[in-house]
Design a protein around this motif. Structure first.
Motif, PDB file in Angstrom:
ATOM      1  N   TYR A 161      47.268  43.438  -8.437  1.00  0.00           N
ATOM      2  CA  TYR A 161      46.822  42.932  -9.740  1.00  0.00           C
ATOM      3  C   TYR A 161      46.899  41.409  -9.791  1.00  0.00           C
ATOM      4  O   TYR A 161      45.946  40.717 -10.146  1.00  0.00           O
ATOM      5  N   LEU A 162      48.046  40.886  -9.356  1.00  0.00           N
ATOM      6  CA  LEU A 162      48.217  39.433  -9.419  1.00  0.00           C
ATOM      7  C   LEU A 162      47.383  38.716  -8.356  1.00  0.00           C
ATOM      8  O   LEU A 162      46.897  37.611  -8.599  1.00  0.00           O
ATOM      9  N   THR A 163      47.204  39.355  -7.201  1.00  0.00           N
ATOM     10  CA  THR A 163      46.357  38.735  -6.174  1.00  0.00           C
ATOM     11  C   THR A 163      44.944  38.536  -6.719  1.00  0.00           C
ATOM     12  O   THR A 163      44.356  37.452  -6.603  1.00  0.00           O
ATOM     13  N   ALA A 164      44.408  39.587  -7.311  1.00  0.00           N
ATOM     14  CA  ALA A 164      43.051  39.492  -7.862  1.00  0.00           C
ATOM     15  C   ALA A 164      43.000  38.452  -8.978  1.00  0.00           C
ATOM     16  O   ALA A 164      42.061  37.655  -9.059  1.00  0.00           O
ATOM     17  N   SER A 165      44.024  38.423  -9.824  1.00  0.00           N
ATOM     18  CA  SER A 165      44.054  37.437 -10.913  1.00  0.00           C
ATOM     19  C   SER A 165      44.064  36.025 -10.347  1.00  0.00           C
ATOM     20  O   SER A 165      43.344  35.149 -10.821  1.00  0.00           O
ATOM     21  N   TRP A 166      44.857  35.856  -9.323  1.00  0.00           N
ATOM     22  CA  TRP A 166      44.978  34.520  -8.726  1.00  0.00           C
ATOM     23  C   TRP A 166      43.653  34.083  -8.104  1.00  0.00           C
ATOM     24  O   TRP A 166      43.103  33.028  -8.447  1.00  0.00           O
ATOM     25  N   VAL A 170      41.079  31.139  -9.436  1.00  0.00           N
ATOM     26  CA  VAL A 170      40.701  29.992  -8.611  1.00  0.00           C
ATOM     27  C   VAL A 170      39.183  29.848  -8.641  1.00  0.00           C
ATOM     28  O   VAL A 170      38.638  28.752  -8.833  1.00  0.00           O
ATOM     29  N   TYR A 171      38.507  30.983  -8.508  1.00  0.00           N
ATOM     30  CA  TYR A 171      37.039  30.944  -8.546  1.00  0.00           C
ATOM     31  C   TYR A 171      36.550  30.424  -9.902  1.00  0.00           C
ATOM     32  O   TYR A 171      35.703  29.553  -9.985  1.00  0.00           O
ATOM     33  N   THR A 214      58.272  41.801  -2.054  1.00  0.00           N
ATOM     34  CA  THR A 214      58.903  40.964  -3.082  1.00  0.00           C
ATOM     35  C   THR A 214      58.526  39.510  -2.880  1.00  0.00           C
ATOM     36  O   THR A 214      58.151  38.803  -3.821  1.00  0.00           O
ATOM     37  N   ALA A 215      58.593  39.093  -1.594  1.00  0.00           N
ATOM     38  CA  ALA A 215      58.238  37.711  -1.292  1.00  0.00           C
ATOM     39  C   ALA A 215      56.787  37.446  -1.669  1.00  0.00           C
ATOM     40  O   ALA A 215      56.455  36.410  -2.268  1.00  0.00           O
ATOM     41  N   ALA A 216      55.917  38.409  -1.350  1.00  0.00           N
ATOM     42  CA  ALA A 216      54.499  38.262  -1.675  1.00  0.00           C
ATOM     43  C   ALA A 216      54.322  38.123  -3.178  1.00  0.00           C
ATOM     44  O   ALA A 216      53.560  37.271  -3.666  1.00  0.00           O
ATOM     45  N   SER A 223      51.519  30.867  -7.166  1.00  0.00           N
ATOM     46  CA  SER A 223      50.168  30.345  -6.965  1.00  0.00           C
ATOM     47  C   SER A 223      49.343  30.509  -8.224  1.00  0.00           C
ATOM     48  O   SER A 223      48.603  29.613  -8.632  1.00  0.00           O
ATOM     49  N   LEU A 224      49.472  31.688  -8.830  1.00  0.00           N
ATOM     50  CA  LEU A 224      48.709  31.960 -10.053  1.00  0.00           C
ATOM     51  C   LEU A 224      49.103  30.983 -11.147  1.00  0.00           C
ATOM     52  O   LEU A 224      48.246  30.379 -11.808  1.00  0.00           O
ATOM     53  N   ALA A 225      50.407  30.799 -11.302  1.00  0.00           N
ATOM     54  CA  ALA A 225      50.880  29.885 -12.346  1.00  0.00           C
ATOM     55  C   ALA A 225      50.368  28.475 -12.095  1.00  0.00           C
ATOM     56  O   ALA A 225      49.879  27.794 -12.998  1.00  0.00           O
ATOM     57  N   GLY A 226      50.455  28.047 -10.834  1.00  0.00           N
ATOM     58  CA  GLY A 226      49.987  26.712 -10.476  1.00  0.00           C
ATOM     59  C   GLY A 226      48.506  26.549 -10.769  1.00  0.00           C
ATOM     60  O   GLY A 226      48.076  25.533 -11.324  1.00  0.00           O
ATOM     61  N   ASN A 227      47.750  27.563 -10.413  1.00  0.00           N
ATOM     62  CA  ASN A 227      46.312  27.483 -10.634  1.00  0.00           C
ATOM     63  C   ASN A 227      45.982  27.462 -12.124  1.00  0.00           C
ATOM     64  O   ASN A 227      45.110  26.723 -12.569  1.00  0.00           O
ATOM     65  N   LEU A 228      46.698  28.275 -12.888  1.00  0.00           N
ATOM     66  CA  LEU A 228      46.458  28.287 -14.336  1.00  0.00           C
ATOM     67  C   LEU A 228      46.750  26.925 -14.932  1.00  0.00           C
ATOM     68  O   LEU A 228      46.047  26.458 -15.823  1.00  0.00           O
TER      69      LEU A 228
END
Lengths: 241, 154, 232
Positions: A161-166, A170-171, A214-216, A223-228
């Motif tokens: 879920y978070l990978t896709a959001s991230w 970015v896109y 967990t690390a992922a 990354s998501l937070a940074g991008n947002l």
């Protein structure tokens, strides 16, 4: 002589008489209704609450159906495949952020007090909160269907879920005004990817790799937070170039 | 912003320049009408800065108009002096010291220490950083003190 | 109240859209004339804070163009606009009131008032989708006015209006322009003839001419063409 005494002396020196017509003047201002020319404005909270009703109904329906589908699939086929559905949940959120551009409302919103940025952020926040909460509830509901611990179900659900959001955000950040459905494609591809993972790399779901997941999760969340943050700072301007 | 309180302060500011009660009050009211006639920032300091900018522009405009009238009509000039010069002689030495400052320095001292204008507002008015304002105020006070000591005042 | 543009410049990849323009707008209606592609839309977007210029500043009574307070007193009608598909005319205005920060009671009051003013009373509860071009344009005009703006900027506001609607619009603007800053852009000269107090003529991103305009001064169209021609 110390500073305070000096300042006091200066104050004394610059004393003025009292103005004579003050009360008359303020009386006049009140009569002319000049004292409060500013319209009262709604607060950010009220604005946010108001935006809730303007989010497309089908976006809510999509999210609702998807969550129900995840529950159903988990009960019927509790393999590793239900996890691949969560990226689709992100698609709805990302789609909603470009609604202003799609329907050519962006210029209106941009010139309004609560600006385009507030509108997009409100949508992101509202949908993000509701969808994520929904997913968390679903995780609690379907947990008994799996042989994994709660933590592992949580990780397997949240990482896709978070990978896709991230990736989608970015896109969105880079291709704001495009009509395209790029971020939706990204979500669908992530979904396909996470559907393929258990078929080819079923060992990824072994318990010893929980640390890796967990690390992922931590990495992707950051990354998501940074991008947002980047997106928020630069949400409006390049749209018109 | 408490407008009634600011009215007194703007009045004092203009009185400091003209030392004429009626003129100061007229211009104070003019400044308030202009201020209320346009909408500005919600932030109090920005509002205050705008109010002082209006008052200051009115001052300048008045000086300019008066100079023109004077040169044309050859009438006796309405004496426009700033407050330090004409006020009752309380501390002659202090007065002399203040008189040695530039008009801008005097104004800054007045705004900060007599009218209690917050430093951020002063920094906006003079287009200086806050730090520069602090430093400048300190150095002006120091100058005043040195001047007074040179005059034999302890 | 004064809106001041100071040496604003905007450049696209290979073209200067606005070239070091400086001017001051005061109360009253100002007409912005220029051919298509003269940079009118770019200029208006800059004045609304939608585009950030490469250089120069826009301020109103000391307020920067990119602040909330500035947008609070701004009304803007873009040249091209759309609407969310499910909206009725009334929904559209209520939505814009919300984004502009109006309180609920004010929003309802102003919406009803403006629906009346722009003559959309019978269509207010119909979907915007069913509106004609002129009706949609009038809806756009209504949203620009809904926050009682002190600065009103309209890009080609008469596009799509029929002759009768044009007359109504002109009367409306003349009334609003009495105590507000109004800037209208158009390439149809006759739109401005009777309402503009001041004119600005733009060509290739520069200001060719600006000044007062009164109807006694002759034919505006001729004047405009001669100005554009002079500077070829």
């Amino acid at each position: 002589m110390n500073e305070e005494r000096l300042i006091l002396q200066i104050r004394d020196l610059c004393d003025s008489p009292q103005p004579e017509n003050k009360s008359k003047f303020f009386q006049y201002l009140k009569e002319q209704e000049m004292m409060n020319r500013r319209h009262p404005v709604i607060s950010h909270g009220e604005f946010l609450a108001g935006q809730l009703f303007y989010i497309g109904k089908w976006i809510w329906m999509l999210a609702g159906c998807l969550l129900l589908f995840i529950v159903w699939i988990s009960y019927r086929h509790p393999g590793n495949y239900p996890f691949a559905l969560t990226p689709l949940l992100a698609a709805g959120i990302l789609l909603e952020t470009r609604r202003s551009f799609r329907w050519k409302m962006a210029e209106f919103e941009h010139a309004a007090r609560f600006s385009l940025r507030s509108v997009i952020l409100a949508r992101l926040f509202l949908l993000g909160t509701v969808n994520t909460t929904g997913l968390l509830i679903v995780i609690l509901i379907v947990r008994p269907c799996f042989s994994y611990s709660l933590l592992r179900v949580f990780l397997y659900m949240m990482v896709p879920y978070l990978t896709a959001s991230w990736l989608g955000s970015v896109y969105e950040r880079m291709h704001r005004a495009d009509q395209g459905l790029g971020s939706t494609m990204i979500c669908i591809l992530s979904s396909a990817f996470f559907a393929a993972v258990p078929a080819f790399f079923s060992w990824l779901f072994e318990e010893r790799l929980t640390v890796f997941w967990t690390a992922a999760l931590v990495l992707i969340t950051c990354s998501l937070a940074g991008n947002l943050r980047k997106w928020t700072r630069n949400m409006e301007e390049p749209v018109w170039n | 912003m408490d407008l009634e309180d600011q009215y007194d302060r703007i009045f004092r500011y203009l009185y400091f320049y003209f030392h004429d009660r009626h003129l100061a009050e007229d211009l104070t009211q003019e400044a308030f009408l202009r201020f209320l006639g346009s909408r500005t920032y919600r932030d109090e300091n920005r509002q205050l800065q705008y109010l002082y900018t209006i008052a200051r522009n009115l001052c300048r405009q008045y000086y300019r108009d008066k100079t023109i009238t004077y040169s044309l009509d050859e009438e006796k000039d309405i004496t426009v002096t700033d407050g330090f010069e004409n006020s009752l002689i309380q501390t002659l030495s202090l007065q002399k010291a203040l008189q040695s400052l530039s008009p801008e320095e005097r104004e800054m001292i007045f705004l900060r220490y007599v009218n209690d204008v917050p430093v951020p507002v002063i920094s906006g008015l003079y287009q200086l950083s806050r730090f520069a304002v602090y430093r400048k105020l300190k150095s002006i006070l120091q100058k005043v003190r040195v001047e007074m000591e040179a005059d034999g005042y302890e | 109240m004064e809106l001041t543009a100071d040496r604003i410049t905007k450049q696209y990849k290979n073209k200067i859209a606005v070239d070091r323009m400086s001017f001051t707008l005061t109360k009253g209606v100002t007409g912005l004339l220029g051919a298509n592609g003269a940079g009118k839309t770019t200029l208006m977007r800059i004045l609304c804070g939608i585009l950030v210029p490469d250089g120069g500043t826009v301020t109103c009574d000391g307020m920067d163009v990119e602040t909330e307070e500035y947008r609070e007193i701004l009304g803007y009608l873009p040249q091209e606009f759309g609407y969310y598909p499910e909206f009725t005319g009334r929904d559209f205005l209520l939505y814009m009131s919300a984004v502009k920060g109006l309180q609920k009671a004010d929003a309802l009051k102003k919406t009803e008032e403006l629906i009346e003013v722009v003559g959309l009373k019978d269509a207010a509860r119909k979907r915007v989708r069913t509106y004609s071009g002129g009706m949609k344009q009038r809806l756009g005009i209504a949203q620009a006015l809904i926050n009682d703006p002190q600065i009103l900027i309209m890009d080609e506001p008469t596009a799509g209006l029929d002759p009768q609607e044009r007359i109504r619009f002109r009367n409306l603007i003349a009334n609003i322009g009495k105590d507000r800053i109004v800037l209208l852009s158009t390439h149809i000269v006759s739109d401005l003839e009777h309402i503009a107090d001041k004119l600005m003529i733009m060509k290739e991103g520069r200001l060719l001419w600006q000044g007062e305009w009164n109807t006694g001064a002759g034919d505006l169209e001729e004047f405009y063409i001669s100005r554009i021609g002079d500077n070829r």
